[in-house]
Design a protein around this motif. Structure first.
Motif, PDB file in Angstrom:
ATOM      1  N   TRP A  89     -33.643 -39.077  -0.622  1.00 39.56           N
ATOM      2  CA  TRP A  89     -33.314 -40.186  -0.876  1.00 39.56           C
ATOM      3  C   TRP A  89     -33.845 -41.385  -0.549  1.00 39.56           C
ATOM      4  CZ3 TRP A  89     -33.210 -40.811  -5.848  1.00 39.56           C
ATOM      5  CH2 TRP A  89     -32.485 -40.241  -7.019  1.00 39.56           C
ATOM      6  N   VAL A  90     -33.305 -42.370   0.648  1.00 42.14           N
ATOM      7  CA  VAL A  90     -33.792 -43.341   1.638  1.00 42.14           C
ATOM      8  C   VAL A  90     -34.957 -43.722   1.650  1.00 42.14           C
ATOM      9  CG1 VAL A  90     -33.738 -44.348   3.706  1.00 42.14           C
ATOM     10  CG2 VAL A  90     -31.369 -42.876   2.862  1.00 42.14           C
ATOM     11  N   LEU A  91     -35.299 -42.431   2.196  1.00 41.90           N
ATOM     12  CA  LEU A  91     -37.057 -42.439   2.049  1.00 41.90           C
ATOM     13  C   LEU A  91     -37.987 -43.075   1.000  1.00 41.90           C
ATOM     14  CD1 LEU A  91     -39.482 -42.706   4.598  1.00 41.90           C
ATOM     15  CD2 LEU A  91     -39.495 -40.059   4.259  1.00 41.90           C
ATOM     16  N   ALA A  92     -37.277 -42.471  -0.201  1.00 41.88           N
ATOM     17  CA  ALA A  92     -37.737 -43.005  -1.829  1.00 41.88           C
ATOM     18  C   ALA A  92     -38.048 -44.335  -1.740  1.00 41.88           C
ATOM     19  CB  ALA A  92     -37.604 -41.767  -2.319  1.00 41.88           C
ATOM     20  N   ILE A  93     -36.737 -44.328  -1.870  1.00 42.35           N
ATOM     21  CA  ILE A  93     -36.318 -46.024  -1.961  1.00 42.35           C
ATOM     22  C   ILE A  93     -37.236 -46.834  -1.065  1.00 42.35           C
ATOM     23  CG2 ILE A  93     -34.448 -47.297  -2.108  1.00 42.35           C
ATOM     24  CD1 ILE A  93     -32.420 -45.729  -2.923  1.00 42.35           C
ATOM     25  N   LEU A  94     -37.414 -46.298   0.164  1.00 46.09           N
ATOM     26  CA  LEU A  94     -38.175 -47.107   1.167  1.00 46.09           C
ATOM     27  C   LEU A  94     -39.470 -47.356   0.627  1.00 46.09           C
ATOM     28  CD1 LEU A  94     -36.854 -48.794   3.467  1.00 46.09           C
ATOM     29  CD2 LEU A  94     -38.274 -46.518   4.945  1.00 46.09           C
ATOM     30  N   MET A  95     -40.225 -46.074   0.494  1.00 48.72           N
ATOM     31  CA  MET A  95     -41.301 -46.472  -0.106  1.00 48.72           C
ATOM     32  C   MET A  95     -41.808 -47.068  -1.356  1.00 48.72           C
ATOM     33  SD  MET A  95     -43.697 -44.836   1.262  1.00 48.72           S
ATOM     34  CE  MET A  95     -44.883 -44.527   0.284  1.00 48.72           C
ATOM     35  N   PHE A  96     -40.994 -46.877  -2.281  1.00 49.30           N
ATOM     36  CA  PHE A  96     -41.105 -47.507  -3.765  1.00 49.30           C
ATOM     37  C   PHE A  96     -40.978 -48.872  -2.883  1.00 49.30           C
ATOM     38  CE2 PHE A  96     -39.044 -48.838  -8.046  1.00 49.30           C
ATOM     39  CZ  PHE A  96     -39.912 -48.631  -8.835  1.00 49.30           C
ATOM     40  N   SER A  97     -40.528 -49.996  -2.757  1.00 48.38           N
ATOM     41  CA  SER A  97     -40.057 -51.000  -2.575  1.00 48.38           C
ATOM     42  C   SER A  97     -40.948 -51.241  -1.687  1.00 48.38           C
ATOM     43  CB  SER A  97     -38.789 -51.972  -1.308  1.00 48.38           C
ATOM     44  OG  SER A  97     -38.513 -50.979  -0.123  1.00 48.38           O
ATOM     45  N   GLY A  98     -41.430 -50.943  -0.654  1.00 49.64           N
ATOM     46  CA  GLY A  98     -42.709 -50.886  -0.241  1.00 49.64           C
ATOM     47  C   GLY A  98     -44.037 -51.218  -1.029  1.00 49.64           C
ATOM     48  N   SER A  99     -44.170 -49.879  -1.586  1.00 47.22           N
ATOM     49  CA  SER A  99     -45.746 -50.127  -2.961  1.00 47.22           C
ATOM     50  C   SER A  99     -45.157 -50.780  -3.730  1.00 47.22           C
ATOM     51  CB  SER A  99     -44.853 -48.756  -3.438  1.00 47.22           C
ATOM     52  OG  SER A  99     -45.072 -47.639  -3.077  1.00 47.22           O
TER      53      SER A  99
END
Lengths: 156, 156
Positions: A89-99
């Protein structure tokens, strides 16, 4: 319990992890090879997230392959399943914000100030490609996160 | 069932909705009053998300106040609770992407190309304020979404 699609130690789970690896690597390669891209905070942030994503997915892909070859059950320890789900979940949020951040700077370059048309040296095509691949990586990561969440819910 | 913190028709739920309204309105006001901000796609997108957020929260704040005054139970219809929870999640994702996009363009202006120091007419302070308020709005909206999700889970 083991029938959750995309959960650790299944073929679908391994396929998800391997495709996350491939797309994260492709996106990061497109971004890193674009001239001067890492001088921009948003692109640097996306690249960092992509590298983290690659390492994370690579590790779990190896674990899945190992478990499938040796017919090992990865659902035996609920604590590990929970930790894995939280990390996903943490990584998914990180990836979404980065994208989102990288996409907004790319749109700024292309539409708002038309730098892409003016400065031919700016590799806008590569930025676009990298952002598109990053969004695909994020959607694959989101699928893993939901599957992990489902598994955690079925435990408790 | 009605004891879920932040759920519809409770004091905490109403407080969440009202504070979402206040922060969304403040953020949107700071953004709209910044000179030329809506020419930039990212800021325009954030402003649209903030207006949607304001209308959505305002509607449910009114419903909560009405339910509290008339001691009406808003949990009677599971379909409505589910629809509300889905809407909350969609809006939370919209707000998060908008905040990230606007934050990345603001960081681009301030750190990467130092437009803020060069062009005094660019209202960077207002952009910053609006982004900070948008992130607060998003976190309040995320709280509502989790509470709604919890309620849905307790139904089914």
């Amino acid at each position: 319990m083991k029938r959750v699609v995309g959960s650790p130690g299944t073929w679908s789970g391994m396929a998800l992890r391997v495709s996350q690896c491939v797309f994260a690597a492709a996106s990061s390669a497109a971004m890193s090879s674009a001239f001067g891209s890492l001088n921009y905070s948003a692109y640097f942030y996306l690249n960092t997230a992509l590298v983290l994503q690659f390492l994370w997915s690579m590790g779990f892909a190896c674990q899945d392959i190992f478990a499938l070859r040796n017919k090992k059950d990865l659902h035996a320890e609920p604590e590990l399943v929970l930790l894995r789900a939280i990390g996903d979940w943490v990584l998914a949020i990180l990836m979404f914000s980065g994208s989102c951040a990288a996409a907004s700077v790319t749109i700024f370059f292309m539409k708002d100030v038309k730098f892409c048309a003016e400065y031919r040296r700016l590799p806008c095509g590569q930025f676009e490609l990298s952002v598109a691949l990053a969004f695909i990586t994020w959607s694959l990561q989101a699928a893993s996160s939901f599957s992990g969440f489902w598994l955690v819910v079925s435990f408790f």
